[in-house]
Write a protein that holds these residues in place. Sequence first.
Motif, PDB file in Angstrom:
ATOM      1  N   ARG A  73     -54.460 108.059 -25.739  1.00 20.96           N
ATOM      2  CA  ARG A  73     -53.671 108.605 -24.628  1.00 20.96           C
ATOM      3  C   ARG A  73     -54.495 109.674 -23.897  1.00 20.96           C
ATOM      4  O   ARG A  73     -55.569 109.376 -23.411  1.00 20.96           O
ATOM      5  N   ASP A  74     -54.005 110.921 -23.827  1.00 20.18           N
ATOM      6  CA  ASP A  74     -54.745 111.974 -23.120  1.00 20.18           C
ATOM      7  C   ASP A  74     -55.570 112.841 -24.066  1.00 20.18           C
ATOM      8  O   ASP A  74     -56.080 113.889 -23.646  1.00 20.18           O
ATOM      9  N   ALA A 279     -58.144 113.953 -37.374  1.00 19.67           N
ATOM     10  CA  ALA A 279     -57.048 114.897 -37.636  1.00 19.67           C
ATOM     11  C   ALA A 279     -56.451 115.477 -36.351  1.00 19.67           C
ATOM     12  O   ALA A 279     -55.223 115.618 -36.256  1.00 19.67           O
ATOM     13  N   PRO A 280     -57.270 115.856 -35.322  1.00 18.67           N
ATOM     14  CA  PRO A 280     -56.652 116.363 -34.084  1.00 18.67           C
ATOM     15  C   PRO A 280     -55.738 115.347 -33.407  1.00 18.67           C
ATOM     16  O   PRO A 280     -54.731 115.736 -32.800  1.00 18.67           O
ATOM     17  N   LEU A 281     -56.047 114.049 -33.516  1.00 21.50           N
ATOM     18  CA  LEU A 281     -55.171 113.045 -32.915  1.00 21.50           C
ATOM     19  C   LEU A 281     -53.873 112.934 -33.701  1.00 21.50           C
ATOM     20  O   LEU A 281     -52.793 112.751 -33.121  1.00 21.50           O
ATOM     21  N   VAL A 282     -53.960 113.065 -35.039  1.00 20.69           N
ATOM     22  CA  VAL A 282     -52.747 113.042 -35.857  1.00 20.69           C
ATOM     23  C   VAL A 282     -51.870 114.234 -35.508  1.00 20.69           C
ATOM     24  O   VAL A 282     -50.647 114.114 -35.379  1.00 20.69           O
ATOM     25  N   ALA A 283     -52.511 115.392 -35.342  1.00 25.00           N
ATOM     26  CA  ALA A 283     -51.747 116.595 -34.972  1.00 25.00           C
ATOM     27  C   ALA A 283     -51.093 116.449 -33.605  1.00 25.00           C
ATOM     28  O   ALA A 283     -50.056 117.052 -33.334  1.00 25.00           O
ATOM     29  N   ALA A 286     -50.408 111.071 -32.927  1.00 25.70           N
ATOM     30  CA  ALA A 286     -50.849 109.706 -33.205  1.00 25.70           C
ATOM     31  C   ALA A 286     -50.478 109.340 -34.631  1.00 25.70           C
ATOM     32  O   ALA A 286     -50.754 110.095 -35.560  1.00 25.70           O
ATOM     33  N   ALA A 287     -49.848 108.188 -34.818  1.00 25.39           N
ATOM     34  CA  ALA A 287     -49.392 107.787 -36.153  1.00 25.39           C
ATOM     35  C   ALA A 287     -49.264 106.276 -36.213  1.00 25.39           C
ATOM     36  O   ALA A 287     -49.063 105.609 -35.202  1.00 25.39           O
TER      37      ALA A 287
END
Length: 508
Positions: A73-74, A279-283, A286-287
């Motif tokens: 995404r962004d 990890a930043p995308l999970v935060a 993103a899942a």
Amino acid sequence: MRPPRAMDGRPLRGPVWRIALVLLCLVLGSAAAASTLTEHMSIGCAQNTPTTLNCQYRLLEGGQLQAVVAEWRDHTVNARLGAAYPAGGDTTALLVLVDTSDPARAPALRAAISHIDALLAAAPAHFRLGLAAFDTDLRMLAPLGADAAEIRAAAATLAANGRTTELYRNVRDALRVLEKAKATRKALLVLSDGLAEDYAYHHDDVVSMARANDIVINTIGYPRSVPQSVALQTLRRLSDDTGGHYLQANYPDFKLPVEALPRALALLDTGGMLAFDLAPLVAAGAAGSLELSLAFQTRDQSFLVLAPVTLPATANAHGGPQAPAIPTAPAATPAPSIPPPANAPPIDLNAGRVWPWFGILLALSTLILIAVLVLYWRVRRTPVARSDDGARPLAWLQLTELPFTRHAITATPWRIGRGRNCDVVLDDHSVSRLHAEVRCNEQGVLTLHDLESLNGVFVNDTRIESIQLRENDVVDIGDVRLRFTLHDESHASQEATVVVRTRTPANG
């Protein structure tokens, strides 16, 4: 999706949105996945932890990566570029496979021996070379890891012996040798004229085996003649479809440019390792199973690949997965049991389980019966052209040179080629295994069709895909020239008509 950005936040340069996105199928797991080939690179990735994606890559045209980002995404994360290949302990296994099938290729074979010598001089220290030869069968002349002196001595014994060229089968055997080798990267170098006389093995068999084992196929083509140089496309495709490099020797001296072999070796040594911390995308939310856009930037071009990953729903402070709490519903009050009526028959608990299986078997049987009936109906309705009285041929194709053999077209479709299963077998290297086909339409008109042959089909010196055959048409199948006729000229010809693999016409 907005254009991907480099490490400083600027959009990546190059025609990113003017090229097609290449889909990567990355096998997720703790072990490294088999590499996936794209137009620009060979890359294999694996999730070693739920929030870490590690990749090994090789750039097919060389160069170095300037920026690599993963985007969802962004949100973007930059890759950590690891050690470039070769790092400490890395080895490249390279097996040289030489075609020795035809005594007429002696000049090309002498040139190949000189090219092997130049290859040994240019190979870096981490290369483990071996030498093999083939015609009908594969012969190992020097094992992988042999020293340069042993390989040069083995190359000096190479001699063409004129046996059948089983290119694809022997390339598969060479791939099996490399499959067992212990090396970081593996490559096969095939030196040949590209002519293949295999009937049981084909291009796709070789490519699928090479791709499954991450083996690159490099090739050097030695043309037999200018007209037969089209056969070198066989070698070019093997290289293109496995991420390899194709070289073509000049004709008739079979020389290669001085820089050609060193560059081919250098292209095996591009790329290295990179990793993404997800990890930043999970935060950012993103899942689950999703696709990341991996954007690559070199000095000359930009390109994207899509990488499937599976991310945890949330992450704790250490980046590990943490399942969300799920509220539990109150237990339902069980319904009161009702005793069976007196004198009731015993309940068969298995009775209800039999009927569903019976229904499934009945449905499958019905589908099979319908399929058989449809197939039978289609076969009965398929028109098969045959001669008027069940004996006289429909037409003839006659060789224009000795022995002037006349081949009778007795039924259609009537196939022409070098393969033993053709209706007429033309034993010539310029003829493909399945070269052309004569067909008959509903009006009884005979037409000639090119079956994607290597050297093409010519009628009256014009290359055709399909054409209606007319009296006295001159047909070129590779280097074999024939003349088409609808007339039985046995009374004016001294040569007996030869009926090749005719089919018995159906009665009625």
